[in-house]
Design a protein around this motif. Structure first.
Motif, PDB file in Angstrom:
ATOM      1  N   SER A 101      11.457   0.648   2.745  1.00 18.93           N
ATOM      2  CA  SER A 101      10.484  -0.533   3.328  1.00 18.93           C
ATOM      3  C   SER A 101      10.443  -1.470   2.042  1.00 18.93           C
ATOM      4  CB  SER A 101       9.209   0.236   3.294  1.00 18.93           C
ATOM      5  OG  SER A 101       8.552   0.775   2.093  1.00 18.93           O
ATOM      6  N   VAL A 102      10.675  -1.416   0.842  1.00 16.84           N
ATOM      7  CA  VAL A 102      10.586  -2.383  -0.064  1.00 16.84           C
ATOM      8  C   VAL A 102      11.549  -3.775   0.358  1.00 16.84           C
ATOM      9  CG1 VAL A 102      12.424  -1.497  -1.534  1.00 16.84           C
ATOM     10  CG2 VAL A 102      10.460  -2.791  -2.598  1.00 16.84           C
ATOM     11  N   LEU A 103      12.653  -3.386   1.050  1.00 17.72           N
ATOM     12  CA  LEU A 103      13.484  -4.389   1.406  1.00 17.72           C
ATOM     13  C   LEU A 103      13.101  -5.261   2.409  1.00 17.72           C
ATOM     14  CD1 LEU A 103      16.938  -2.240   1.526  1.00 17.72           C
ATOM     15  CD2 LEU A 103      16.083  -3.970  -0.167  1.00 17.72           C
ATOM     16  N   ALA A 104      12.049  -4.527   3.400  1.00 17.20           N
ATOM     17  CA  ALA A 104      11.602  -5.467   4.438  1.00 17.20           C
ATOM     18  C   ALA A 104      10.274  -6.197   3.854  1.00 17.20           C
ATOM     19  CB  ALA A 104      10.970  -4.606   5.628  1.00 17.20           C
ATOM     20  N   LYS A 105       9.646  -5.825   2.670  1.00 11.31           N
ATOM     21  CA  LYS A 105       8.356  -6.404   2.130  1.00 11.31           C
ATOM     22  C   LYS A 105       8.957  -7.682   1.328  1.00 11.31           C
ATOM     23  CE  LYS A 105       4.114  -5.924   1.499  1.00 11.31           C
ATOM     24  NZ  LYS A 105       3.085  -6.086   2.384  1.00 11.31           N
ATOM     25  N   GLN A 106       8.947  -8.721   1.927  1.00 14.91           N
ATOM     26  CA  GLN A 106       9.388  -9.868   1.112  1.00 14.91           C
ATOM     27  C   GLN A 106       8.395 -11.185   1.423  1.00 14.91           C
ATOM     28  OE1 GLN A 106      13.299 -11.168   2.266  1.00 14.91           O
ATOM     29  NE2 GLN A 106      14.149  -9.218   2.458  1.00 14.91           N
ATOM     30  N   PRO A 107       7.355 -10.996   0.820  1.00 14.10           N
ATOM     31  CA  PRO A 107       6.229 -11.980   0.999  1.00 14.10           C
ATOM     32  C   PRO A 107       6.797 -13.487   0.293  1.00 14.10           C
ATOM     33  CG  PRO A 107       5.701 -10.253  -1.171  1.00 14.10           C
ATOM     34  CD  PRO A 107       6.986  -9.841  -0.401  1.00 14.10           C
ATOM     35  N   HIS A 108       6.427 -14.367   0.999  1.00  8.75           N
ATOM     36  CA  HIS A 108       6.764 -15.659   0.416  1.00  8.75           C
ATOM     37  C   HIS A 108       5.572 -16.734   0.605  1.00  8.75           C
ATOM     38  CE1 HIS A 108       9.649 -19.330   1.324  1.00  8.75           C
ATOM     39  NE2 HIS A 108       9.089 -19.409  -0.058  1.00  8.75           N
ATOM     40  N   LEU A 109       5.064 -17.079  -0.361  1.00  5.18           N
ATOM     41  CA  LEU A 109       3.877 -18.061  -0.265  1.00  5.18           C
ATOM     42  C   LEU A 109       4.615 -19.508  -0.254  1.00  5.18           C
ATOM     43  CD1 LEU A 109       1.253 -16.831  -2.723  1.00  5.18           C
ATOM     44  CD2 LEU A 109       1.169 -16.599  -0.520  1.00  5.18           C
ATOM     45  N   PRO A 134       0.730  -1.261   0.200  1.00  2.00           N
ATOM     46  CA  PRO A 134       0.077   0.003   0.010  1.00  2.00           C
ATOM     47  C   PRO A 134       0.802   1.181  -0.014  1.00  2.00           C
ATOM     48  CG  PRO A 134      -0.205  -1.171   1.887  1.00  2.00           C
ATOM     49  CD  PRO A 134       0.711  -2.170   1.171  1.00  2.00           C
ATOM     50  N   LEU A 135      -0.044   2.367  -0.252  1.00  6.26           N
ATOM     51  CA  LEU A 135       0.953   3.584  -0.644  1.00  6.26           C
ATOM     52  C   LEU A 135       1.488   4.062   0.781  1.00  6.26           C
ATOM     53  CD1 LEU A 135       1.327   6.151  -2.052  1.00  6.26           C
ATOM     54  CD2 LEU A 135      -0.837   6.928  -1.126  1.00  6.26           C
ATOM     55  N   TRP A 136       1.037   3.866   2.174  1.00  4.03           N
ATOM     56  CA  TRP A 136       1.638   4.327   3.101  1.00  4.03           C
ATOM     57  C   TRP A 136       2.871   3.291   3.492  1.00  4.03           C
ATOM     58  CZ3 TRP A 136       2.476   1.272   7.334  1.00  4.03           C
ATOM     59  CH2 TRP A 136       2.007   0.144   7.422  1.00  4.03           C
ATOM     60  N   GLN A 137       3.040   2.302   3.032  1.00  8.49           N
ATOM     61  CA  GLN A 137       4.178   1.648   3.347  1.00  8.49           C
ATOM     62  C   GLN A 137       5.271   2.188   1.828  1.00  8.49           C
ATOM     63  OE1 GLN A 137       3.348  -2.587   2.936  1.00  8.49           O
ATOM     64  NE2 GLN A 137       2.706  -2.485   5.198  1.00  8.49           N
ATOM     65  N   ARG A 138       4.911   2.442   1.133  1.00 10.13           N
ATOM     66  CA  ARG A 138       6.031   2.847   0.014  1.00 10.13           C
ATOM     67  C   ARG A 138       6.357   4.352   0.654  1.00 10.13           C
ATOM     68  NH1 ARG A 138       4.342   0.996  -5.679  1.00 10.13           N
ATOM     69  NH2 ARG A 138       2.976  -0.758  -5.002  1.00 10.13           N
ATOM     70  N   LEU A 139       5.819   4.984   1.319  1.00  7.38           N
ATOM     71  CA  LEU A 139       6.250   6.327   1.776  1.00  7.38           C
ATOM     72  C   LEU A 139       7.467   6.073   2.792  1.00  7.38           C
ATOM     73  CD1 LEU A 139       3.036   8.359   1.838  1.00  7.38           C
ATOM     74  CD2 LEU A 139       4.939   8.540   0.139  1.00  7.38           C
ATOM     75  N   ILE A 140       7.548   4.945   3.363  1.00  5.75           N
ATOM     76  CA  ILE A 140       8.588   4.506   4.212  1.00  5.75           C
ATOM     77  C   ILE A 140       9.885   4.393   3.410  1.00  5.75           C
ATOM     78  CG2 ILE A 140       9.316   3.078   6.198  1.00  5.75           C
ATOM     79  CD1 ILE A 140       6.225   2.986   6.748  1.00  5.75           C
ATOM     80  N   PRO A 141      10.828   5.104   3.784  1.00  7.53           N
ATOM     81  CA  PRO A 141      12.078   4.721   3.170  1.00  7.53           C
ATOM     82  C   PRO A 141      12.685   3.317   3.375  1.00  7.53           C
ATOM     83  CG  PRO A 141      12.331   6.947   4.213  1.00  7.53           C
ATOM     84  CD  PRO A 141      11.126   6.370   4.553  1.00  7.53           C
TER      85      PRO A 141
END
Length: 186
Positions: free
Chosen positions: A98-106, A89-96
């Protein structure tokens, strides 16, 4: 130096804002497959390949059987799994960074079952996993008295099979499902 770090952070946040909303996040994985930045159609292909290769090993007592997941009446929910991989979501994209912490694994597949095919397969599986007890026996073999060992029987109902299959978490490859049955004395 402070302006350089600030500019780097602003550029990184801008890059996160420019990531497509309809694609998986860059570090997403499905099982052992890297699915970063995959489109919905590519994700659906990955999910379908893993679903087609999925088997279920069902055991109860001392009997076991293996079946393909699709033959049990299962169908895969592509939209739900793709949403989990592309949820950023947008609010997570605004956190510097944060893409590195976003690692979904199904690790498991999201599947649903059709009632009629599951009921038919559950009946068949229950018959294959059930067996009657064997009483002890005495016999003569080459002039010697041989004692046959008594064996317990095992009963599995279609309801047992159905409930075990509905609550199991399925993965690509082979998923083992243990069904509790009733033991019958000889």
């Amino acid at each position: 130096m402070l302006f350089g770090v600030g500019a780097l952070i602003v550029l990184e946040v801008c890059a996160q804002l420019l990531l497509p909303y309809d694609r998986a996040v860059p570090l997403a994985r499905v099982g052992t497959v890297r699915a970063g930045l995959s489109s919905r159609s590519d994700l659906a292909r990955i999910f379908q390949e893993q679903f087609q290769s999925s088997k279920v090993e069902i055991t109860s007592g001392d009997r076991a059987m293996t079946s393909e997941l699709a033959k049990l009446g299962a169908s895969i929910n592509n939209d739900q799994m793709a949403a989990r991989l592309s949820d950023y979501p947008l609010w997570q994209r605004l956190i510097p960074f944060s893409v590195l912490a976003k690692q979904p694994h199904l690790k498991s597949l999201s599947v649903g079952f059709t009632g009629t095919q599951l009921a038919q397969q559950a009946e068949s599986i229950a018959r294959q996993l059930s067996y009657q007890p064997a009483d002890a026996s005495l016999s003569l073999k080459d002039g010697a008295l041989v004692v046959g060992v008594a064996k317990q029987g095992h009963t599995v109902t279609a309801g047992d099979v159905k409930s075990a299959l509905l609550v199991a978490s399925y993965r690509a490859g082979t998923t083992k499902v243990q069904i509790q049955g009733k033991t019958m004395a000889p």
